[in-house]
Design an enzyme around this catalytic site. Sequence first.
Site, short mmCIF file in Angstrom:
data_model
loop_
_atom_site.label_atom_id
_atom_site.label_comp_id
_atom_site.label_asym_id
_atom_site.label_seq_id
_atom_site.Cartn_x
_atom_site.Cartn_y
_atom_site.Cartn_z
N ASN A 118 0.75 -1.03 -0.01
CA ASN A 118 -0.17 -0.14 -0.12
C ASN A 118 0.97 1.32 0.26
O ASN A 118 1.39 1.64 0.77
CB ASN A 118 -0.88 0.10 1.16
CG ASN A 118 -2.10 1.06 1.35
OD1 ASN A 118 -1.90 1.93 0.47
ND2 ASN A 118 -3.02 1.02 1.86
N GLU A 121 -3.87 -18.48 -20.69
CA GLU A 121 -4.17 -19.36 -19.51
C GLU A 121 -5.12 -20.85 -19.91
O GLU A 121 -5.79 -20.63 -20.51
CB GLU A 121 -5.00 -18.63 -18.37
CG GLU A 121 -5.19 -19.47 -17.08
CD GLU A 121 -6.31 -19.28 -16.33
OE1 GLU A 121 -6.14 -19.64 -15.00
OE2 GLU A 121 -7.26 -18.42 -16.79
N ASP A 145 -6.68 -14.47 -19.55
CA ASP A 145 -7.39 -15.09 -18.74
C ASP A 145 -8.44 -16.05 -19.47
O ASP A 145 -9.17 -15.69 -20.46
CB ASP A 145 -8.22 -14.53 -17.69
CG ASP A 145 -8.76 -15.16 -16.62
OD1 ASP A 145 -8.02 -15.63 -15.66
OD2 ASP A 145 -10.00 -15.31 -16.31
N ARG A 186 -3.76 -15.46 -1.26
CA ARG A 186 -3.55 -14.15 -1.70
C ARG A 186 -3.43 -13.04 -0.37
O ARG A 186 -3.67 -12.07 -0.17
CB ARG A 186 -4.74 -13.48 -2.37
CG ARG A 186 -5.21 -14.42 -3.72
CD ARG A 186 -6.42 -14.18 -4.28
NE ARG A 186 -6.52 -15.04 -5.36
CZ ARG A 186 -7.69 -14.94 -6.23
NH1 ARG A 186 -8.64 -14.24 -6.09
NH2 ARG A 186 -7.82 -15.66 -7.12
N ASP A 205 -4.14 -18.61 -8.15
CA ASP A 205 -5.19 -19.55 -8.21
C ASP A 205 -4.74 -20.92 -7.57
O ASP A 205 -5.50 -22.07 -7.79
CB ASP A 205 -5.15 -20.01 -9.76
CG ASP A 205 -6.13 -18.78 -10.60
OD1 ASP A 205 -7.00 -18.14 -9.84
OD2 ASP A 205 -5.97 -18.60 -11.74
#
Length: 572
Positions: free
Chosen positions: A149, A362, A333, A476, A428
């Site tokens: 951030n 992908e 994707d 994540r 993923d």
Amino acid sequence: MQLAGILHRPESEDTAILADHQVLIRLQTAIDDVAQVELAYADMYLWQEGAPMHHVAMQKGLATQANQYWTLPVELPTNRAIYAFKLTDQAGQTIGYGDEGFFDDTAANWAVAGRYFHLPYLHVSDAELPPAWVKHTVWYQIFPERFANGDQTNDPADVQPWGQGPVKRDSFYGGDLRGIIDHLNDIAALGVNGLYLCPIFTSPSNHKYDTIDHFEIDPHFGTKKDFQELVDQAHARGMKVMLDAVFNHFGDQSPQWQDVIKNGQQSRFADWFHIHDWPVGRDAKTGELNYETFATGAAMPKVNTQNPAVQQYLIDVTKYWIEQYNIDAWRFDVADEVDHGFWRKLCGALRAVKPDVYLLGEAWHSSQALVSNGQFDAVMNYPLTQPILALFKHELTLKDYVGKTNLQLMQYRQPNQQVMFNAIDTHDTARLLTVLNNNVDQVKAALTLLMLLPGTPCLYYGTEVGLAGGPDPDNRRCMPWQPADQNLDMRAFVTKLVTWRQSQADFLADSQLSWQITADVLRLTRKTAGQTVSGTFNLGQAAVTVSDSQIVLANGLKDSVLAENGFVLTVD
């Protein structure tokens, strides 16, 4: 001779164009069946006028669980060729194999042009050789919302304190482009030279795979000015930048879908999607959706990429970010669920704008239909990398691991195999450290094996400092930036490994690969005429003695004794 095991397909991955006048010929036979293969080839026109036929022994290459592969790089002076194979089995019996199938090994049969496979003309443009720079690239994948951030003024209203969990599917932590810019030196210090960013375009989610506007940066990530600075700063450090495009589906808050919701069949976007009934939504009785989506997610309506208006819109999107911001690559994707005709149009349009753009699809399975032939340079190579996890979890025998890995290495033309995207964990998948039950020694060995395999390797952010995480969304987690929260030994190891891999990029792209198995020890060797590199991995429970060589990198090695889960990387 097991004829059923013999296979060659012209103008496929069995005939890989390497450069002008250069082609790599490949033949498959049953394992342990054929003793020798000879390639006979010539320019048909010159041969018919009396020029000699060339006869060259093919090289015995990789073997899968069922098949042996034979290869031969061939120089074609005229860019044309007819060719056939003469096979000799273990008993010394011979047979010919060509375009008409099998034929007796007689001079009369070899004199018939129709017996031969044909390469009418070798066009380098047909090869669509992948950009050369990719062979020299180690990627670093960033999930932007969780990396850093750098600008708290653009944080979402419901932002959580950095790193505090557990991570939920709707969690926001405030990661942004400024945070990536602030840590470019940390990324560069690892030795990586490619940034792969998960989607950064306007979207209501933290993952951004439900795009609202493909032409805008999500305001919580920053501005286009920030993005341009990121690209420029990355390029200044020798890093390429790859963006993630989601063209299989849009988010349900996209203006196109909202127009369909509002205007129904009268919407000018009604045929942009796969809608089977009106009004669009769920059936009142069954509750089933009457439109197609990504997986079963109602919030991600599937796009009709056979619609010319849709095609042009998506082509315009990808061209825009190349032309305006000079990005180097696109990852697409759910590429395997989009029609091939559209991919050919889009890839052709992008190569016209930037000839050395890297185009990646992908897919989670073998996907020869997506690679080359006017489409992608490569796909995400999960079938090659996932068996590494099974190997170290002892779910595969060493022999089966080698057979499965060799099978994947034979799926694509050699130039494409050199740039296949090899990621052992991603946004993923569960994280490498967690899959391997927090065994740091196994993680180091698995990463080393990854770096030795053909392809362009990728690190998932945080792997270098021991970041753990289970399946999505736990994979994540926020990047830990405090030294006390990092495994600094792991970072030092990854830096040495990546730096070595970068120094050997040309060698690893072009060298021959072989395997040796001794009890529970696996040895992968990469070799050229002037150099040999080997990785030796102890997958057993007992320590083993290994031979002395020039050691590049090792873990668990002491006085030539390799401990359980240890490895040694050597150069001879």
